[in-house]
Design an enzyme around this catalytic site. Structure first.
Site, PDB file in Angstrom:
ATOM      1  N   TRP A 180       3.081  44.418  17.491  1.00  0.00           N
ATOM      2  CA  TRP A 180       3.974  45.555  17.253  1.00  0.00           C
ATOM      3  C   TRP A 180       3.135  46.700  16.712  1.00  0.00           C
ATOM      4  O   TRP A 180       2.360  46.512  15.775  1.00  0.00           O
ATOM      5  CB  TRP A 180       5.083  45.224  16.241  1.00  0.00           C
ATOM      6  CG  TRP A 180       5.815  46.474  15.857  1.00  0.00           C
ATOM      7  CD1 TRP A 180       6.702  47.182  16.625  1.00  0.00           C
ATOM      8  CD2 TRP A 180       5.671  47.223  14.636  1.00  0.00           C
ATOM      9  NE1 TRP A 180       7.105  48.321  15.961  1.00  0.00           N
ATOM     10  CE2 TRP A 180       6.487  48.365  14.743  1.00  0.00           C
ATOM     11  CE3 TRP A 180       4.910  47.041  13.474  1.00  0.00           C
ATOM     12  CZ2 TRP A 180       6.584  49.332  13.727  1.00  0.00           C
ATOM     13  CZ3 TRP A 180       5.001  47.996  12.459  1.00  0.00           C
ATOM     14  CH2 TRP A 180       5.834  49.113  12.581  1.00  0.00           C
ATOM     15  N   GLU A 221       6.688  43.465  20.793  1.00  0.00           N
ATOM     16  CA  GLU A 221       7.927  43.887  20.119  1.00  0.00           C
ATOM     17  C   GLU A 221       8.168  45.382  20.315  1.00  0.00           C
ATOM     18  O   GLU A 221       7.303  46.205  20.055  1.00  0.00           O
ATOM     19  CB  GLU A 221       7.797  43.571  18.616  1.00  0.00           C
ATOM     20  CG  GLU A 221       8.999  43.985  17.787  1.00  0.00           C
ATOM     21  CD  GLU A 221       8.851  43.616  16.302  1.00  0.00           C
ATOM     22  OE1 GLU A 221       7.748  43.194  15.883  1.00  0.00           O
ATOM     23  OE2 GLU A 221       9.843  43.770  15.572  1.00  0.00           O
ATOM     24  N   LYS A 223      10.681  48.972  19.734  1.00  0.00           N
ATOM     25  CA  LYS A 223      11.412  49.597  18.624  1.00  0.00           C
ATOM     26  C   LYS A 223      12.012  50.915  19.091  1.00  0.00           C
ATOM     27  O   LYS A 223      11.505  51.548  20.004  1.00  0.00           O
ATOM     28  CB  LYS A 223      10.438  49.832  17.466  1.00  0.00           C
ATOM     29  CG  LYS A 223      11.121  50.231  16.174  1.00  0.00           C
ATOM     30  CD  LYS A 223      10.208  50.024  14.981  1.00  0.00           C
ATOM     31  CE  LYS A 223      10.922  50.489  13.722  1.00  0.00           C
ATOM     32  NZ  LYS A 223      10.145  50.188  12.513  1.00  0.00           N
ATOM     33  N   ASP A 254      13.651  42.549  18.063  1.00  0.00           N
ATOM     34  CA  ASP A 254      13.986  42.561  16.633  1.00  0.00           C
ATOM     35  C   ASP A 254      15.350  43.230  16.560  1.00  0.00           C
ATOM     36  O   ASP A 254      15.525  44.349  17.059  1.00  0.00           O
ATOM     37  CB  ASP A 254      12.909  43.354  15.895  1.00  0.00           C
ATOM     38  CG  ASP A 254      13.173  43.516  14.399  1.00  0.00           C
ATOM     39  OD1 ASP A 254      14.331  43.843  14.036  1.00  0.00           O
ATOM     40  OD2 ASP A 254      12.236  43.350  13.607  1.00  0.00           O
ATOM     41  N   HIS A 257      15.976  46.926  15.811  1.00  0.00           N
ATOM     42  CA  HIS A 257      15.252  47.929  16.580  1.00  0.00           C
ATOM     43  C   HIS A 257      16.023  48.542  17.739  1.00  0.00           C
ATOM     44  O   HIS A 257      15.433  48.927  18.748  1.00  0.00           O
ATOM     45  CB  HIS A 257      13.950  47.316  17.109  1.00  0.00           C
ATOM     46  CG  HIS A 257      12.952  47.046  16.034  1.00  0.00           C
ATOM     47  ND1 HIS A 257      11.657  46.669  16.285  1.00  0.00           N
ATOM     48  CD2 HIS A 257      13.062  47.111  14.684  1.00  0.00           C
ATOM     49  CE1 HIS A 257      11.016  46.500  15.135  1.00  0.00           C
ATOM     50  NE2 HIS A 257      11.849  46.758  14.148  1.00  0.00           N
ATOM     51  N   HIS A 281      12.929  38.537  16.283  1.00  0.00           N
ATOM     52  CA  HIS A 281      12.811  38.799  14.854  1.00  0.00           C
ATOM     53  C   HIS A 281      14.237  38.930  14.349  1.00  0.00           C
ATOM     54  O   HIS A 281      14.943  39.844  14.768  1.00  0.00           O
ATOM     55  CB  HIS A 281      12.061  40.112  14.587  1.00  0.00           C
ATOM     56  CG  HIS A 281      10.583  39.921  14.487  1.00  0.00           C
ATOM     57  ND1 HIS A 281       9.722  40.962  14.230  1.00  0.00           N
ATOM     58  CD2 HIS A 281       9.809  38.794  14.577  1.00  0.00           C
ATOM     59  CE1 HIS A 281       8.486  40.489  14.173  1.00  0.00           C
ATOM     60  NE2 HIS A 281       8.516  39.186  14.390  1.00  0.00           N
ATOM     61  N   ASP A 289      17.011  50.487  10.585  1.00  0.00           N
ATOM     62  CA  ASP A 289      16.184  49.279  10.554  1.00  0.00           C
ATOM     63  C   ASP A 289      15.789  48.979   9.105  1.00  0.00           C
ATOM     64  O   ASP A 289      14.625  49.012   8.746  1.00  0.00           O
ATOM     65  CB  ASP A 289      14.942  49.542  11.418  1.00  0.00           C
ATOM     66  CG  ASP A 289      14.000  48.352  11.498  1.00  0.00           C
ATOM     67  OD1 ASP A 289      14.497  47.212  11.436  1.00  0.00           O
ATOM     68  OD2 ASP A 289      12.782  48.570  11.627  1.00  0.00           O
ATOM     69  N   ASP A 291      15.993  46.318   7.287  1.00  0.00           N
ATOM     70  CA  ASP A 291      15.449  44.998   6.962  1.00  0.00           C
ATOM     71  C   ASP A 291      16.086  44.338   5.753  1.00  0.00           C
ATOM     72  O   ASP A 291      15.395  43.804   4.884  1.00  0.00           O
ATOM     73  CB  ASP A 291      13.919  45.061   6.865  1.00  0.00           C
ATOM     74  CG  ASP A 291      13.278  45.157   8.243  1.00  0.00           C
ATOM     75  OD1 ASP A 291      13.390  44.176   9.001  1.00  0.00           O
ATOM     76  OD2 ASP A 291      12.717  46.199   8.582  1.00  0.00           O
ATOM     77  N   ASP A 321      12.365  38.388   9.937  1.00  0.00           N
ATOM     78  CA  ASP A 321      11.622  39.621   9.649  1.00  0.00           C
ATOM     79  C   ASP A 321      12.479  40.564   8.824  1.00  0.00           C
ATOM     80  O   ASP A 321      13.239  41.355   9.372  1.00  0.00           O
ATOM     81  CB  ASP A 321      11.171  40.303  10.952  1.00  0.00           C
ATOM     82  CG  ASP A 321      10.362  41.565  10.658  1.00  0.00           C
ATOM     83  OD1 ASP A 321       9.865  41.702   9.527  1.00  0.00           O
ATOM     84  OD2 ASP A 321      10.241  42.425  11.557  1.00  0.00           O
TER      85      ASP A 321
HETATM   86  C1  RNT Z   1       8.595  46.760  12.206  1.00  0.00           C
HETATM   87  C2  RNT Z   1       8.635  45.484  12.962  1.00  0.00           C
HETATM   88  C3  RNT Z   1       7.555  44.504  12.607  1.00  0.00           C
HETATM   89  C4  RNT Z   1       7.321  44.393  11.122  1.00  0.00           C
HETATM   90  C5  RNT Z   1       6.438  43.239  10.738  1.00  0.00           C
HETATM   91  C6  RNT Z   1       5.970  43.354   9.323  1.00  0.00           C
HETATM   92  O1  RNT Z   1       9.675  47.558  12.431  1.00  0.00           O
HETATM   93  O2  RNT Z   1       9.883  44.889  12.821  1.00  0.00           O
HETATM   94  O3  RNT Z   1       7.866  43.278  13.169  1.00  0.00           O
HETATM   95  O4  RNT Z   1       8.510  44.298  10.427  1.00  0.00           O
HETATM   96  O5  RNT Z   1       5.417  43.118  11.619  1.00  0.00           O
HETATM   97 ZN    ZN Z   2      10.094  42.934  13.628  1.00  0.00          ZN
END
Ligand code: RNT
Ligand code: ZN
Length: 414
Positions: A180, A221, A223, A254, A257, A281, A289, A291, A321
Site C-alpha cells: 500500500w 491495497e 484507497k 480495506d 477505503h 483489511h 477512514d 480506523d 487494520d
Molecule cells: C492505510 C492502509 C494501510 C495501513 C497499514 C498501516 O490507509 O489501510 O493498510 O493502515 O499499512
Molecule cells: Zn489497510
C-alpha cells in the site's frame, strides 16, 4: 449447560454449531502489530505520515520491541482461534551501531520477530512501509517523478519480498505481503496518468524479484483518499484491481477505503469470481477512514457472511487494520479481533442454504423473517463455547486480565 440448549435450538433449524465452531478454529486472522504503538515502528520514529492518523493519547503505548511483544502476547492470550502476526517493515529491529535503510532491509533485522512467531506457532504476514520516512518526498514514493525516490522505494519493495519469503520458509506458513502506498495530491493534479503509469512501472520492477508463489502472496491495497491527499490517490480501486488482475497478484480491499455508501461486502463475491484469492483489511471507518476498532456491526457481519456463503474461508486472507489510541490499546486489539471471530461464527451458524433457497424461490417474506429471527437466537452461548474450546476466557472475563496488565505494566510507561 446454556450451550447445550443453544445447540438444540440451532439444530432445530438444521444448523450444526459444533461443526461451525470446529471450522472457525482453523481460520487464521492476521493480527496487526501496529495497533500497539500507534503505527510508529522502530526504524525511523518519524511522525506518522501518508494520510493516515492515529488519534487519542491513552497512556501505555509500547515504545520498544520488548514492550510491543509483551502487549501482543497479552492480546494473543485473549483472542480465540488461529492467529498470524502481521508486521510492517518499519518494525525492523536494527542493532545499535548498525544502520540499514528501508532499501536494504534484510531478514536478520526481523530475527527477534521470527523467533517470537515461531515460539508461538504462528505464521507471519508482512508489509513494506511506504510512509513515515524521509525518503517520502511530497507524499510520493513509487509514483514519484524523482527517479532517486522511486528507485529507493523499488528497492524497499524488493527487499520486502525477500524478507517475506524468509518468513514463509522459516515458519512453514505462507506469507501475505501487502503493498500500500500513500501517494496522492491534496489539490486536483494536472496529470493523473503519469503517476499511475510510474506506479505500475515501479511495481513491475519490484515483481521482477524472484519469489516462490506457493509461499508468498503479494497483495495490492487500493484507497479512495487520505488526509491531506484529498483530491487524488494514485493507487485507486480501478488501478489496483486492474493491476492485480493483469499481473497475477491478489487484490486487497480495506473497508475504510471506499466512498461511505459503498460496501466491501458487496464487492467480495465479484472479486471471488475472478480471483483465486482475495485479501481484506477489516477496520471500521466512521465518516472517513478513521480506523476505529472493528465492532460487531452490520457491515462486519455482512463481510463475514459473504466470505462464508461464497464458501471462501480458505481463499480470503483476513487481516485486521485499525489503530485506536483513545482506549487501552491491548483491549482495542482484543475487542476488534473477537468481533471478527464473532462475525464469522455468526455467519457459520446461519441457515445459509435455506436462505439461498428462499431467495431462489422468490420467497422474500420468509427470507427476511428468518434473517431477522436469527438475530435473537442464543448466539452468545455459541460464541462462549467457541472461546472455551479455543482456550480463552468467554464473556467479559478477558477484560479483567487486561485491567490487571494495565495496572501492573502499562501504567508504568510514562
Ligand atoms: C492505510 C492502509 C494501510 C495501513 C497499514 C498501516 O490507509 O489501510 O493498510 O493502515 O499499512
Ligand atoms: Zn489497510
Amino acid at each position: 449447560m446454556s450451550y447445550e440448549s443453544a445447540k438444540k435450538k440451532y439444530a432445530s433449524l438444521g444448523i450444526d454449531t459444533d461443526n461451525a465452531i470446529d471450522t472457525l478454529l482453523s481460520v487464521p486472522i492476521s493480527i496487526h502489530c501496529w495497533q500497539g504503538d500507534d503505527v510508529i515502528g522502530f526504524d525511523s520514529r518519524e511522525a506518522l505520515s501518508g494520510g493516515i492518523q492515529t488519534t487519542g493519547n491513552y497512556p501505555g503505548r509500547s515504545r520498544t520491541p520488548e514492550e510491543l511483544m509483551s502487549d501482543i502476547d497479552v492480546a494473543l492470550s485473549l483472542i480465540p482461534g488461529k492467529k498470524k502476526l502481521n508486521l510492517h517493515a518499519s518494525y525492523a529491529i536494527i542493532p545499535e551501531g548498525e544502520s540499514a535503510g528501508r532499501d536494504n532491509l534484510r531478514p536478520e533485522h526481523f530475527a527477534p520477530w521470527l523467533k517470537f512467531a515461531k515460539e508461538r506457532n504462528m505464521g507471519i504476514d508482512f508489509n513494506p512501509t511506504f510512509f513515515a520516512h524521509p525518503m517520502v518526498k511530497d507524499n510520493l514514493t513509487l509514483s514519484s517523478p524523482d527517479e532517486r525516490v522511486r528507485r529507493y522505494w523499488i528497492d524497499h519493495g524488493k527487499a520486502c519480498i525477500r524478507i517475506a519469503e524468509h518468513f514463509a520458509k522459516e515458519t512453514g506458513v505462507p506469507c501475505v505481503l501487502n503493498f500500500w502506498i500513500p501517494d496522492g495530491y491534496k489539490e486536483t493534479p494536472a496529470d493523473r496518468y503519469g503517476p499511475r503509469a510510474r506506479y505500475a512501472a515501479s511495481m513491475d520492477e519490484i515483481l521482477t524479484e524472484p519469489y516462490d508463489k506457493e509461499f508468498v502472496y503479494i497483495t495490492l491495497e487500493s484507497k479512495v483518499f487520505g488526509i491531506g491527499l484529498e483530491s487524488y490517490t494514485v493507487g485507486s480501486a480501478e488501478f489496483c484491481l486492474s493491476y492485480s488482475a493483469t499481473r497475477g497478484i491478489t487484490p486487497l480491499m480495506d473497508n475504510g477505503h471506499y466512498h461511505p455508501t459503498e460496501v466491501v461486502s458487496d464487492k467480495i463475491p465479484s472479486l471471488l469470481l475472478f480471483n483465486k484469492n482475495l485479501a481484506l483489511h477489516v477496520t471500521r471507518g466512521v465518516r472517513w477512514d478513521s480506523d476505529h476498532v472493528v465492532a460487531f456491526d452490520d457491515e462486519t457481519r455482512e463481510i463475514a457472511k459473504e466470505i462464508v456463503r461464497c464458501g471462501a474461508l480458505g481463499r480470503v486472507f483476513i487481516a485486521l487494520d485499525y489503530f485506536d489510541a483513545s482506549i487501552n490499546r491491548v483491549a482495542a486489539w482484543i475487542i476488534g479481533a473477537r468481533n471478527v471471530n464473532k462475525a464469522l461464527l455468526y455467519a457459520l451458524v446461519s441457515p445459509n442454504e435455506k436462505l439461498t433457497e428462499l431467495q431462489n424461490n422468490s420467497d422474500f417474506t420468509t427470507m427476511f423473517a428468518l434473517s431477522e429471527e436469527m438475530k435473537t437466537m442464543p448466539f452468545a452461548d455459541v460464541f462462549d463455547e467457541y472461546c472455551r474450546r479455543a482456550g480463552v476466557p468467554s464473556g467479559m472475563e478477558w477484560l479483567c486480565d487486561v485491567q490487571k496488565y494495565e495496572r501492573e505494566v502499562l501504567s508504568g510507561r510514562k
